[in-house]
Design a protein around this motif. Sequence first.
Motif, PDB file in Angstrom:
ATOM      1  N   LYS A   1     -12.955  26.488   8.929  1.00 60.18           N
ATOM      2  CA  LYS A   1     -12.173  26.955  10.083  1.00 60.18           C
ATOM      3  C   LYS A   1     -10.896  26.151  10.289  1.00 60.18           C
ATOM      4  N   GLY A   2     -10.588  25.250   9.360  1.00 59.10           N
ATOM      5  CA  GLY A   2      -9.358  24.486   9.440  1.00 59.10           C
ATOM      6  C   GLY A   2      -9.415  23.294  10.363  1.00 59.10           C
ATOM      7  N   ARG A   3     -10.595  22.931  10.838  1.00 59.78           N
ATOM      8  CA  ARG A   3     -10.744  21.784  11.736  1.00 59.78           C
ATOM      9  C   ARG A   3     -11.039  20.528  10.916  1.00 59.78           C
ATOM     10  N   MET A   4     -10.425  19.422  11.294  1.00 56.87           N
ATOM     11  CA  MET A   4     -10.551  18.202  10.507  1.00 56.87           C
ATOM     12  C   MET A   4     -11.938  17.565  10.647  1.00 56.87           C
ATOM     13  N   LEU A   5     -12.591  17.392   9.509  1.00 55.03           N
ATOM     14  CA  LEU A   5     -13.869  16.680   9.453  1.00 55.03           C
ATOM     15  C   LEU A   5     -13.648  15.175   9.391  1.00 55.03           C
ATOM     16  N   ALA A   6     -12.542  14.767   8.773  1.00 51.98           N
ATOM     17  CA  ALA A   6     -12.201  13.348   8.632  1.00 51.98           C
ATOM     18  C   ALA A   6     -10.736  13.247   8.270  1.00 51.98           C
ATOM     19  N   SER A   7     -10.145  12.107   8.578  1.00 51.37           N
ATOM     20  CA  SER A   7      -8.788  11.793   8.120  1.00 51.37           C
ATOM     21  C   SER A   7      -8.871  10.615   7.173  1.00 51.37           C
ATOM     22  N   PHE A   8      -7.912  10.544   6.237  1.00 52.24           N
ATOM     23  CA  PHE A   8      -7.950   9.525   5.194  1.00 52.24           C
ATOM     24  C   PHE A   8      -6.585   8.897   4.984  1.00 52.24           C
ATOM     25  N   LEU A   9      -6.606   7.671   4.507  1.00 48.48           N
ATOM     26  CA  LEU A   9      -5.483   7.090   3.785  1.00 48.48           C
ATOM     27  C   LEU A   9      -5.970   6.954   2.351  1.00 48.48           C
ATOM     28  N   ILE A  10      -5.287   7.610   1.411  1.00 51.41           N
ATOM     29  CA  ILE A  10      -5.697   7.615   0.007  1.00 51.41           C
ATOM     30  C   ILE A  10      -4.784   6.698  -0.788  1.00 51.41           C
ATOM     31  N   PHE A  11      -5.361   5.879  -1.655  1.00 52.86           N
ATOM     32  CA  PHE A  11      -4.584   5.076  -2.584  1.00 52.86           C
ATOM     33  C   PHE A  11      -5.375   4.931  -3.875  1.00 52.86           C
ATOM     34  N   ARG A  12      -4.732   4.393  -4.894  1.00 49.61           N
ATOM     35  CA  ARG A  12      -5.324   4.376  -6.230  1.00 49.61           C
ATOM     36  C   ARG A  12      -5.466   2.960  -6.774  1.00 49.61           C
ATOM     37  N   SER A  13      -6.422   2.807  -7.679  1.00 51.87           N
ATOM     38  CA  SER A  13      -6.522   1.652  -8.565  1.00 51.87           C
ATOM     39  C   SER A  13      -6.694   2.220  -9.960  1.00 51.87           C
ATOM     40  N   GLY A  14      -5.625   2.247 -10.731  1.00 51.67           N
ATOM     41  CA  GLY A  14      -5.690   2.898 -12.035  1.00 51.67           C
ATOM     42  C   GLY A  14      -6.052   4.362 -11.865  1.00 51.67           C
ATOM     43  N   PRO A  15      -7.083   4.844 -12.572  1.00 47.63           N
ATOM     44  CA  PRO A  15      -7.449   6.256 -12.472  1.00 47.63           C
ATOM     45  C   PRO A  15      -8.339   6.575 -11.273  1.00 47.63           C
ATOM     46  N   ASP A  16      -8.805   5.554 -10.573  1.00 44.99           N
ATOM     47  CA  ASP A  16      -9.734   5.764  -9.460  1.00 44.99           C
ATOM     48  C   ASP A  16      -8.987   5.960  -8.149  1.00 44.99           C
ATOM     49  N   TYR A  17      -9.609   6.725  -7.242  1.00 41.31           N
ATOM     50  CA  TYR A  17      -9.023   7.012  -5.932  1.00 41.31           C
ATOM     51  C   TYR A  17      -9.897   6.404  -4.842  1.00 41.31           C
ATOM     52  N   HIS A  18      -9.241   5.857  -3.825  1.00 39.57           N
ATOM     53  CA  HIS A  18      -9.937   5.232  -2.711  1.00 39.57           C
ATOM     54  C   HIS A  18      -9.587   5.985  -1.424  1.00 39.57           C
ATOM     55  N   LEU A  19     -10.598   6.371  -0.684  1.00 35.20           N
ATOM     56  CA  LEU A  19     -10.416   7.103   0.563  1.00 35.20           C
ATOM     57  C   LEU A  19     -10.796   6.194   1.725  1.00 35.20           C
ATOM     58  N   GLN A  20      -9.816   5.807   2.525  1.00 35.76           N
ATOM     59  CA  GLN A  20     -10.085   5.010   3.715  1.00 35.76           C
ATOM     60  C   GLN A  20     -10.272   5.946   4.896  1.00 35.76           C
ATOM     61  N   LEU A  21     -11.334   5.754   5.662  1.00 36.65           N
ATOM     62  CA  LEU A  21     -11.659   6.638   6.776  1.00 36.65           C
ATOM     63  C   LEU A  21     -12.406   5.856   7.848  1.00 36.65           C
ATOM     64  N   ALA A  22     -12.655   6.517   8.982  1.00 36.14           N
ATOM     65  CA  ALA A  22     -13.418   5.888  10.057  1.00 36.14           C
ATOM     66  C   ALA A  22     -14.814   5.533   9.569  1.00 36.14           C
ATOM     67  N   ALA A  23     -15.243   4.304   9.845  1.00 34.98           N
ATOM     68  CA  ALA A  23     -16.550   3.849   9.365  1.00 34.98           C
ATOM     69  C   ALA A  23     -17.690   4.680   9.922  1.00 34.98           C
ATOM     70  N   ASP A  24     -17.537   5.202  11.149  1.00 34.42           N
ATOM     71  CA  ASP A  24     -18.645   5.970  11.726  1.00 34.42           C
ATOM     72  C   ASP A  24     -18.793   7.350  11.095  1.00 34.42           C
ATOM     73  N   LEU A  25     -17.825   7.773  10.297  1.00 30.74           N
ATOM     74  CA  LEU A  25     -17.917   9.041   9.572  1.00 30.74           C
ATOM     75  C   LEU A  25     -18.306   8.851   8.115  1.00 30.74           C
ATOM     76  N   LEU A  26     -18.258   7.609   7.632  1.00 33.44           N
ATOM     77  CA  LEU A  26     -18.400   7.387   6.196  1.00 33.44           C
ATOM     78  C   LEU A  26     -19.717   7.910   5.621  1.00 33.44           C
TER      79      LEU A  26
END
Length: 338
Positions: free
Chosen positions: A85-110
Amino acid sequence: MNSIWQEFLGASGARIDHGLVMDFGDAAAELAAARDATIVSPLTHLGLIDVAGPDGKDFLHHQLTSDVNHLAADAAQHSAWCSAKGRMLASFLIFRSGPDYHLQLAADLLPAMHRRLQMFILRSKVTVADQSGCRELVGLSGPQAEMALQTASLPIPAGLLSTAAFAEGVVIRLDNSRFEIAIDSDAATRLWPDLQSHARPAGTAVWQWLDIQAGIPLITAQTKEEFVPQMADFERLGAVSFHKGCYPGQEIIARTQYLGKVKRHLYRAHSASPMAAGNAIFSPANPDHPCGMVANAAPAPTGGYDALVVVQENFVAAGDLELASPGGPRIDLRSLSS
């Protein structure tokens, strides 16, 4: 939060409650330092999920609202994951280490987001891992932030939302004077004293106040599925691509954008009374139904509380909004640009 890191912070003067660093003994002075000086803060309200594997980029690109395909190896981007329905389940800050991706989000949603992401892997060559026990997040803000990084022998990313890797982690530049450090837990205790030599330790609420001043909302358990991205100004953050292919909620998000149907928008707010994420906002013009919601809130250095709020546009001009219930405490709004 790793138990060794928690014990170290406690021994360093941190007052910890339910996994959050409340303060280091003087919450008011720490807030004042955030406004005028340099602070370092354990970001225990945030967590990290790692996405790895040869299909990691394509997997995230087709799940999240941002253009993950064009995320450079030395860059970070804001993003969100939405329901159908287009409603946000979580928000992220995404960054990389080489080929891997890291998703930073609220700890209570993790935990919930970790499980949900795993459900969508299907046949993709992807692994999704909770990094809570082995990586820590540290925030650094203020005029001496770069000096603190240099003292700790850490790299300094050049541009906004750029990253610089080092042996045990990554430094992310959020803006002109704010940085985040994602670091292996066993190295965090070695890093802290060097950072502290140029920065005052501060609790979680101090960093949350800085995010409010920067106009960066964080979706938490209290606001999950409450907003489409445009309500929370995510397109301003570069967190929504309107040119990429399908992702959950894409049709509704695109239609909302192109038909101009966004009726609610993000504002900064202040109240003399405590505010918290998920608090309803009311207008005397329509007391039977909330006209908005608090997205994030924190104590303000000058007293009272500051917040980011999402409010229905046609109730803003009257300037008579109320917190939590009809007739509740007054809320004063100002635009993000002011």
